[in-house]
Scaffold this active site. Structure first.
Site, short mmCIF file in Angstrom:
data_model
loop_
_atom_site.label_atom_id
_atom_site.label_comp_id
_atom_site.label_asym_id
_atom_site.label_seq_id
_atom_site.Cartn_x
_atom_site.Cartn_y
_atom_site.Cartn_z
N HIS A 129 -29.41 -14.72 24.99
CA HIS A 129 -28.37 -14.56 26.02
C HIS A 129 -27.66 -15.87 26.33
CE1 HIS A 129 -30.02 -10.64 26.36
NE2 HIS A 129 -29.36 -10.33 27.47
N PHE A 139 -21.74 -12.47 24.62
CA PHE A 139 -21.29 -11.23 23.99
C PHE A 139 -19.79 -11.24 23.69
CE2 PHE A 139 -25.15 -9.57 26.37
CZ PHE A 139 -25.99 -9.84 25.31
N ARG A 177 -19.32 -17.63 39.07
CA ARG A 177 -19.04 -16.18 39.00
C ARG A 177 -18.84 -15.60 40.40
NH1 ARG A 177 -24.62 -12.87 38.70
NH2 ARG A 177 -25.99 -14.49 39.50
N HIS A 221 -4.02 3.25 -3.42
CA HIS A 221 -4.21 2.69 -2.07
C HIS A 221 -3.45 1.39 -1.85
CE1 HIS A 221 -6.15 0.86 1.43
NE2 HIS A 221 -6.25 -0.22 0.68
N GLU A 223 -18.16 -3.50 24.60
CA GLU A 223 -17.34 -4.70 24.74
C GLU A 223 -16.11 -4.66 23.83
OE1 GLU A 223 -20.60 -4.74 24.01
OE2 GLU A 223 -21.57 -5.61 25.79
N ASP A 264 -9.43 6.95 7.23
CA ASP A 264 -10.89 7.03 7.13
C ASP A 264 -11.53 5.73 7.62
OD1 ASP A 264 -10.97 9.61 5.73
OD2 ASP A 264 -10.07 8.51 4.06
N HIS A 288 -2.35 -0.89 7.05
CA HIS A 288 -1.99 -1.17 5.65
C HIS A 288 -0.87 -0.25 5.18
CE1 HIS A 288 -5.27 1.85 5.48
NE2 HIS A 288 -4.61 2.35 4.44
N HIS A 299 0.84 -1.21 0.00
CA HIS A 299 0.00 0.00 0.00
C HIS A 299 0.87 1.25 0.00
CE1 HIS A 299 -2.32 -3.33 1.68
NE2 HIS A 299 -3.40 -2.72 1.26
#
Ligand SMILES: Cc1ncc(C[n+]2csc(CCOP(=O)(O)OP(=O)(O)O)c2C)c(N)n1
Ligand SMILES: [Mg+2]
Length: 686
Positions: free
Chosen positions: A494, A458, A378, A285, A432, A181, A94, A54
């Site tokens: 979940h 998640f 937990r 690019h 997260e 960008d 890059h 690049h």
């Protein structure tokens, strides 16, 4: 007869970028411009030699990088790991030739002409994208857009936190980022920038390569918000400069030094600057410019040196820049030598754990061996943290807005707040991905051991950052609770079913799924000991019975072990389970014994640690009898441990919304189901 000359092609009108470029090239070529041109020439040469890469970004940002690396960035090429150096992150990875050119020009060892000539070749430190570990001055791996800038937020936060612990005389540096960008389009950068603004990370500066171009063409195809206003709204100071004007660039960077907020400097640049046809277009690019275009670009710059060479005077200027902070480093070393906290500072930055750090944890394990508490893992994790966090000052906890559910906070440990970085717990907000990238930055910065919290399901919201932690061998620990249908009523959105398999699929990522309180403490110890990669602790919401009666050896250290051997003769079946399903296996073993079937129970909290054991140990644990895998998740991956004569008791698809006990019953993850499967295997044997 035609009156016009047939042999002269009509000239295309110059584009706006070409006109702007011509105006810039018409300015007198200062020494600084020549320094930047050296970057441009090397980038063109290396990409051409590699036949890929690049060139556009290094050519566009060469001026901004020159101002930064010759006037502002605090570094000493003689010691790229000096702890109080400024951190530089090339988020737009890059454009890697920008970084390699800078390291080469400033005289860093290990980035000579030979290395540049081997850009993108096997075992070259000048890899396609900057890779942490390939060269000591590469602060982090970048390439996946958005990760670098977000990692840098963690570095900037780490600096503030360590300055608060050790004082300004040891820790006083800045974090600089070059972002493109694409970096600012990626969602993760929005999370991270919002957090940096909130936390007032004033020593963070982002130079945005505002070139209006990405791969598909003009950024207006997909990007039209006012980025500066957006960052302003996050709480950043913002500036806009001509990215080819060294004075404007230096002015904006000087202002950033005085800012009480993180700073975004939009550097308006021309991608592929100096290339006569391809500048200002996506064509520059990600592909070699080609011989003719390179020759024309060099001629436009007045650059006559042979490929990969830099005129001596210019190279000397650059090497001077590489030594600019050598005196500052020497003074720092003197301060460190006399500093009362020197030993602690060196221990922390070396990533070593303090002496006796397991003492309180071992006391807790002894207590649990006696009391045999029924606890959610937990909660056992919280109690483990109560023993660990006071003993290990490098540990920094957090949660993505689920502190009370993840149980990651420890009473009495203060919270990190905007402008007050003496705490050791971060409220990451519901971010997260930003959290996991910032944690990578904290670990990379050195001096901190970050651990997080969110729901296991998640993990998909943070996975790209976790993958980089694994690739970079960084010690970050993710506390991922609510690890199965055992979370109950919140339902299938979940309830992770594929998540364990997907995390186990990441190379160098260790997944721990402890079965009870004792195993939770043991897995915490293993995760902390693991200095060369990330760990995930998959923990239950629901209570699980104590299964272990002794507190001696850390049995999770080998990843898997025989929790209960078959009694009264050889094993007829081996029940292999993880986490909350180990107690299902224990109950099934009892029922099978009553039915005259001899079963052993194997707990397998960490597949990765178990896989690393010698074959003899593994064979002795897994046994020769038919095997049953039991896990409240999909069977994906279990074939690794099960063999031909086997069964799996677990999930086959998504979960459902109901109380946990009803779900285990509904999905057939019960002692009775295990007994039935065992009978089928054993009786089929007869
Ligand atoms: C997460 C991610 N998605 C996609 C890519 C592939 N990619 C590399 S650069 C780029 C965009 C290029 O535009 P910009 O970021 O503005 O860089 P410039 O062309 O200006 O150097 C894309 C989509 C990537 N590296 N990371
Ligand atoms: Mg761009």
């Amino acid at each position: 007869m035609a009156t016009t000359e047939p042999d002269t092609q009509p000239r295309a009108e110059p584009t706006a970028a070409q006109a702007a470029q011509a105006a810039i090239l018409a300015r007198p070529a200062t020494e600084e411009r020549r320094m930047a041109d050296a970057i441009r020439a090397l980038a063109m040469d290396a990409v051409e030699a590699a036949k890929s890469g690049h060139p556009g970004m290094p050519m566009g940002m060469a001026d901004a990088a020159t101002v930064l690396w010759s006037k502002f960035l605090k570094y000493d090429a003689a010691d790229p790991r000096w702890p109080d150096r400024d951190r530089f992150v090339l988020s737009a990875g890059h454009g890697s030739m920008l970084l390699y050119s800078l390291l080469h020009l400033t005289g860093h060892a290990g980035m000579g002409t030979e290395e540049l000539r081997r850009f993108r070749q096997l075992h070259s430190p000048a890899a396609g994208h900057p890779e942490f570990g390939e060269h000591p001055a590469i602060e982090t791996t970048t390439g996946p857009l958005g990760q670098g800038i977000s990692t840098a937020v963690g570095m900037a936060l780490a600096e503030r936190m360590l300055a608060s612990r050790f004082g300004k005389s040891l820790v006083d540096h800045r974090t600089w980022v070059i972002a493109s960008d694409g970096d600012l389009q990626e969602g993760i950068s929005h999370e991270a920038a919002s957090l940096a603004g909130h936390l007032k990370l004033e020593k963070l500066t982002v130079l945005w390569d505002d070139n209006n171009i990405s791969i598909d063409g003009d950024t207006s195809l997909s990007f039209s918000e006012d980025v500066l206003k957006r960052f302003q709204a996050y709480g950043w100071a913002v500036r806009r400069v001509d990215g080819h004007d060294h004075q404007e660039l230096a002015g904006a960077m000087s202002q950033a030094l005085r800012s009480r907020k993180p700073t975004l400097i939009a550097c308006r640049t021309i991608i592929g600057f100096a290339a006569p046809k391809k500048a200002g277009t996506a064509a520059s690019h990600g592909a070699p410019l080609g011989g003719d275009e390179i020759a024309a670009a060099k001629s436009a710059l007045g650059w006559n040196a042979e490929p990969f060479t830099v005129p001596e005077g210019l190279k000397g200027r650059w090497e001077e820049a590489g030594r600019r902070s050598a005196g500052t480093r020497r003074s720092w070393l003197k301060r460190l030598a006399k500093h009362p906290m020197r030993a602690d500072f060196e221990l922390a930055t070396a990533g070593k754990l303090p002496e006796n750090w397991t003492e309180a944890l071992n006391a807790l394990r002894a207590e649990w061996a006696e009391a045999k508490p029924k606890l959610a893992t937990r909660v056992a994790s919280q109690k483990s943290l109560e023993a660990l966090v006071p003993a290990v000052p490098e540990m920094v906890g957090g949660s993505a807005d689920l502190t009370g559910s993840n149980n990651t906070n420890v009473k009495g440990i203060p919270v990190v707040r905007p402008g007050d970085y003496g705490g050791r717990f971060v409220h990451w907000g519901v971010r997260e991905h930003g959290m996991a990238a910032a944690m990578n930055g904290m670990a990379l910065h050195g001096g901190l051991i970050p651990y997080s919290g969110t729901f296991l399901v998640f993990a998909d919201y943070l996975r790209p950052a976790l993958r980089l932690a694994a690739l970079m061998h960084q010690r970050v620990i993710h506390v991922l609770t609510h690890d199965s249908i055992g979370l109950g009523e919140d339902g299938p959105t979940h309830q992770p079913v594929e998540t364990l398999a997907s995390l186990r699929a990441i190379p160098n990522c260790f997944v721990f799924r402890p079965a009870d309180a004792m195993e939770t403490a043991e897995c915490w110890e293993m995760a902390l000991r693991r200095a060369d990669g990330p760990s995930v602790l998959a923990l239950t919401r629901q209570g699980v019975p104590a299964l272990r009666e002794e507190a001696g050896e850390n049995r999770c250290a080998r990843g898997g072990y025989v929790l209960a051997e078959a009694e009264g003769g050889e094993r007829q079946v081996t029940l292999i389970a993880t986490g909350s399903e180990v107690s299902v296996a224990v109950a099934a073993r009892k029922a099978l014994a009553e039915a005259g079937i001899r079963a052993a129970v194997v707990s397998l909290p960490s597949w990765e640690l178990f896989a690393a054991q010698d074959v003899g140990y593994r064979a002795s644990v897994l046994g020769a009898a038919p095997r049953i895998g039991i896990e409240a998740a999909l069977p994906f991956g279990w074939e690794r441990w099960l063999g031909e004569r086997s069964a799996f008791v677990g999930m086959q698809g998504f979960g459902a919304s109901a109380p946990a006990e009803a779900l285990f019953e509904h999905f057939g993850i019960t002692p009775a189901a295990v007994v039935a499967a065992a009978r089928k295997l054993v009786e089929g044997d007869r």
